[in-house]
Design a protein around this motif. Structure first.
Motif, PDB file in Angstrom:
ATOM      1  N   ALA A   3       0.829  -1.205   0.000  1.00 49.64           N
ATOM      2  CA  ALA A   3       0.000   0.000   0.000  1.00 49.64           C
ATOM      3  C   ALA A   3       0.859   1.247   0.000  1.00 49.64           C
ATOM      4  N   GLY A   4       1.873   1.260   0.857  1.00 50.43           N
ATOM      5  CA  GLY A   4       2.751   2.418   0.918  1.00 50.43           C
ATOM      6  C   GLY A   4       3.522   2.636  -0.374  1.00 50.43           C
ATOM      7  N   ALA A   5       4.030   1.546  -0.966  1.00 52.46           N
ATOM      8  CA  ALA A   5       4.800   1.658  -2.201  1.00 52.46           C
ATOM      9  C   ALA A   5       3.932   2.145  -3.353  1.00 52.46           C
ATOM     10  N   GLY A   6       2.681   1.658  -3.416  1.00 54.25           N
ATOM     11  CA  GLY A   6       1.784   2.079  -4.492  1.00 54.25           C
ATOM     12  C   GLY A   6       1.460   3.561  -4.420  1.00 54.25           C
ATOM     13  N   ILE A   7       1.211   4.052  -3.221  1.00 61.22           N
ATOM     14  CA  ILE A   7       0.904   5.475  -3.060  1.00 61.22           C
ATOM     15  C   ILE A   7       2.137   6.325  -3.339  1.00 61.22           C
ATOM     16  N   ALA A   8       3.292   5.849  -2.862  1.00 61.30           N
ATOM     17  CA  ALA A   8       4.532   6.592  -3.125  1.00 61.30           C
ATOM     18  C   ALA A   8       4.826   6.643  -4.618  1.00 61.30           C
ATOM     19  N   GLU A   9       4.520   5.562  -5.337  1.00 70.37           N
ATOM     20  CA  GLU A   9       4.747   5.548  -6.782  1.00 70.37           C
ATOM     21  C   GLU A   9       3.842   6.553  -7.495  1.00 70.37           C
ATOM     22  N   ASP A  10       2.572   6.605  -7.079  1.00 71.53           N
ATOM     23  CA  ASP A  10       1.653   7.584  -7.666  1.00 71.53           C
ATOM     24  C   ASP A  10       2.125   9.009  -7.407  1.00 71.53           C
ATOM     25  N   MET A  11       2.638   9.242  -6.207  1.00 74.62           N
ATOM     26  CA  MET A  11       3.163  10.571  -5.881  1.00 74.62           C
ATOM     27  C   MET A  11       4.392  10.879  -6.739  1.00 74.62           C
ATOM     28  N   HIS A  12       5.268   9.897  -6.875  1.00 72.53           N
ATOM     29  CA  HIS A  12       6.520  10.084  -7.604  1.00 72.53           C
ATOM     30  C   HIS A  12       6.277  10.356  -9.089  1.00 72.53           C
ATOM     31  N   LYS A  13       5.261   9.698  -9.666  1.00 68.40           N
ATOM     32  CA  LYS A  13       4.973   9.857 -11.092  1.00 68.40           C
ATOM     33  C   LYS A  13       4.082  11.047 -11.397  1.00 68.40           C
ATOM     34  N   GLY A  14       3.616  11.721 -10.371  1.00 66.08           N
ATOM     35  CA  GLY A  14       2.773  12.891 -10.592  1.00 66.08           C
ATOM     36  C   GLY A  14       1.310  12.572 -10.805  1.00 66.08           C
ATOM     37  N   LEU A  15       0.910  11.308 -10.598  1.00 64.22           N
ATOM     38  CA  LEU A  15      -0.494  10.958 -10.792  1.00 64.22           C
ATOM     39  C   LEU A  15      -1.392  11.641  -9.774  1.00 64.22           C
ATOM     40  N   VAL A  16      -0.857  11.830  -8.569  1.00 62.32           N
ATOM     41  CA  VAL A  16      -1.658  12.474  -7.534  1.00 62.32           C
ATOM     42  C   VAL A  16      -2.013  13.901  -7.938  1.00 62.32           C
ATOM     43  N   ASP A  17      -1.094  14.578  -8.607  1.00 59.77           N
ATOM     44  CA  ASP A  17      -1.385  15.933  -9.079  1.00 59.77           C
ATOM     45  C   ASP A  17      -2.517  15.920 -10.106  1.00 59.77           C
ATOM     46  N   ARG A  18      -2.546  14.885 -10.939  1.00 54.98           N
ATOM     47  CA  ARG A  18      -3.640  14.772 -11.909  1.00 54.98           C
ATOM     48  C   ARG A  18      -4.965  14.503 -11.208  1.00 54.98           C
ATOM     49  N   PHE A  19      -4.931  13.608 -10.200  1.00 54.74           N
ATOM     50  CA  PHE A  19      -6.149  13.333  -9.453  1.00 54.74           C
ATOM     51  C   PHE A  19      -6.653  14.597  -8.756  1.00 54.74           C
ATOM     52  N   ARG A  20      -5.702  15.404  -8.296  1.00 55.40           N
ATOM     53  CA  ARG A  20      -6.073  16.623  -7.580  1.00 55.40           C
ATOM     54  C   ARG A  20      -6.802  17.602  -8.486  1.00 55.40           C
ATOM     55  N   SER A  21      -6.499  17.567  -9.774  1.00 57.33           N
ATOM     56  CA  SER A  21      -7.135  18.490 -10.705  1.00 57.33           C
ATOM     57  C   SER A  21      -8.569  18.085 -11.045  1.00 57.33           C
ATOM     58  N   LEU A  22      -8.950  16.865 -10.630  1.00 55.62           N
ATOM     59  CA  LEU A  22     -10.297  16.368 -10.917  1.00 55.62           C
ATOM     60  C   LEU A  22     -11.240  16.737  -9.779  1.00 55.62           C
ATOM     61  N   PRO A  23     -12.530  16.894 -10.076  1.00 53.31           N
ATOM     62  CA  PRO A  23     -13.513  17.202  -9.017  1.00 53.31           C
ATOM     63  C   PRO A  23     -13.874  15.947  -8.228  1.00 53.31           C
ATOM     64  N   MET A  24     -12.969  15.538  -7.349  1.00 55.67           N
ATOM     65  CA  MET A  24     -13.189  14.317  -6.581  1.00 55.67           C
ATOM     66  C   MET A  24     -12.805  14.551  -5.126  1.00 55.67           C
ATOM     67  N   ALA A  25     -13.342  13.715  -4.254  1.00 56.90           N
ATOM     68  CA  ALA A  25     -13.049  13.821  -2.826  1.00 56.90           C
ATOM     69  C   ALA A  25     -11.570  13.572  -2.583  1.00 56.90           C
ATOM     70  N   ARG A  26     -10.968  14.362  -1.707  1.00 62.83           N
ATOM     71  CA  ARG A  26      -9.538  14.253  -1.463  1.00 62.83           C
ATOM     72  C   ARG A  26      -9.163  12.879  -0.891  1.00 62.83           C
ATOM     73  N   GLY A  27      -9.996  12.340   0.009  1.00 62.16           N
ATOM     74  CA  GLY A  27      -9.667  11.063   0.629  1.00 62.16           C
ATOM     75  C   GLY A  27      -9.907   9.865  -0.266  1.00 62.16           C
ATOM     76  N   ALA A  28     -10.530  10.063  -1.440  1.00 61.27           N
ATOM     77  CA  ALA A  28     -10.890   8.940  -2.305  1.00 61.27           C
ATOM     78  C   ALA A  28      -9.664   8.228  -2.857  1.00 61.27           C
TER      79      ALA A  28
END
Length: 274
Positions: free
Chosen positions: A88-113
């Motif tokens: 779980a930790g590695a998957g989230i860190a990978e999303d952060m490292h690749k910038g996917l989290v920034d893309r998710f942030r630009s979408l109208p979605m709940a932050r905790g989702a």
């Protein structure tokens, strides 16, 4: 007057979390080695402990391999669900490292989702791993003796513990810079948690100063609860409250861990993407 907006917000959060869960499950199917390696490790632990140490460790006054295998399996099940934390930790860190989290942030979605979707997907994978592990356990001689309903209750407690620990992994993944660091950070603290416990040996055989740590360990409470519900051999009697009421202790520990670390993870996620 304020209820409908809250309900809408809650339902939107649930929908967003399910979308993220689906995204992570699809990703797992496209990288089958993730699931394969998750299956191999617990099977190796079963074989190693059951056949290498099974005749040399004493449980209930006997060194019978059959008795130890029945004693062992609750600990192996619990270790399996908690070791999913590193993934779980590695998957989230990978999303952060690749910038996917920034893309998710630009979408109208709940932050905790994003985090909830990841932890639920890991829970599904963990459940599949446990199913395979049950088959292996039966093949090496493990049996339940208190009926199917109580056994299902034991597995529910195990999955709840695994889900709780996955939120610790989520916080670690958000706190490091690389997936490699998240994997290392997700495992290094799990070894003392799982081995300073009653998972593989009777905690009464540990040094005196370690016994209270093992008995109040959330991991130990879940293992002891599962042994009682499975009807498997347990540890020596103890006056510690978690060992006297392991089912309640396991449930309380898991819920507290979820509440605390979900709050910390979501807050960390918001600050990391602010």
């Amino acid at each position: 007057m304020g209820a409908p907006p809250s309900r809408t917000g809650f339902l939107q959060s649930v929908r967003d979390s399910l979308v993220m869960t689906r995204r992570n499950l699809i990703r797992m199917t496209r990288i089958p080695e993730i699931v394969l390696f998750a299956l191999i490790q617990p099977v190796m632990f079963v074989v190693m402990f059951a056949y290498v140490f099974g005749g040399s460790l004493q449980v209930g006054g006997t060194t019978s391999p059959d008795v130890y295998r029945n004693f062992l399996m609750a600990g192996i099940f619990a270790q399996t669900v908690t070791f999913a934390t590193a993934g779980a930790g590695a998957g989230i860190a990978e999303d952060m490292h690749k910038g996917l989290v920034d893309r998710f942030r630009s979408l109208p979605m709940a932050r905790g989702a994003v985090l909830t979707g990841r932890t639920i997907a890991d829970l599904v994978q963990t459940a599949l791993t446990v199913v395979v592990l049950v088959v292996v356990a039966v093949l090496v001689g493990w049996r339940i003796h208190n009926g199917v309903p109580k056994a299902l209750g034991a597995f529910a407690l195990l999955l709840l513990l695994g889900y709780a620990f996955s939120w610790i992994g989520a916080l670690i993944g958000l706190s490091v810079r690389t997936p490699e660091a998240a994997t290392s950070g997700g495992l290094i603290w799990l070894f003392p948690v799982t081995f300073i416990s009653n998972a593989f040996v009777d905690s009464a055989k540990l040094p005196g100063w370690l016994q209270p740590i093992a008995e109040w360990n959330p991991f130990s409470a879940s293992v002891q609860a599962c042994r009682i519900l499975f009807g498997n051999p347990g540890v020596s009697p103890s006056d510690a409250w978690p060992m006297q009421h392991p089912v309640w202790a396991s449930l309380i520990w898991s819920v507290v861990i979820i509440l605390v670390f979900r709050y910390l993870s979501v807050r960390k996620y918001r600050s990391a993407t602010a």
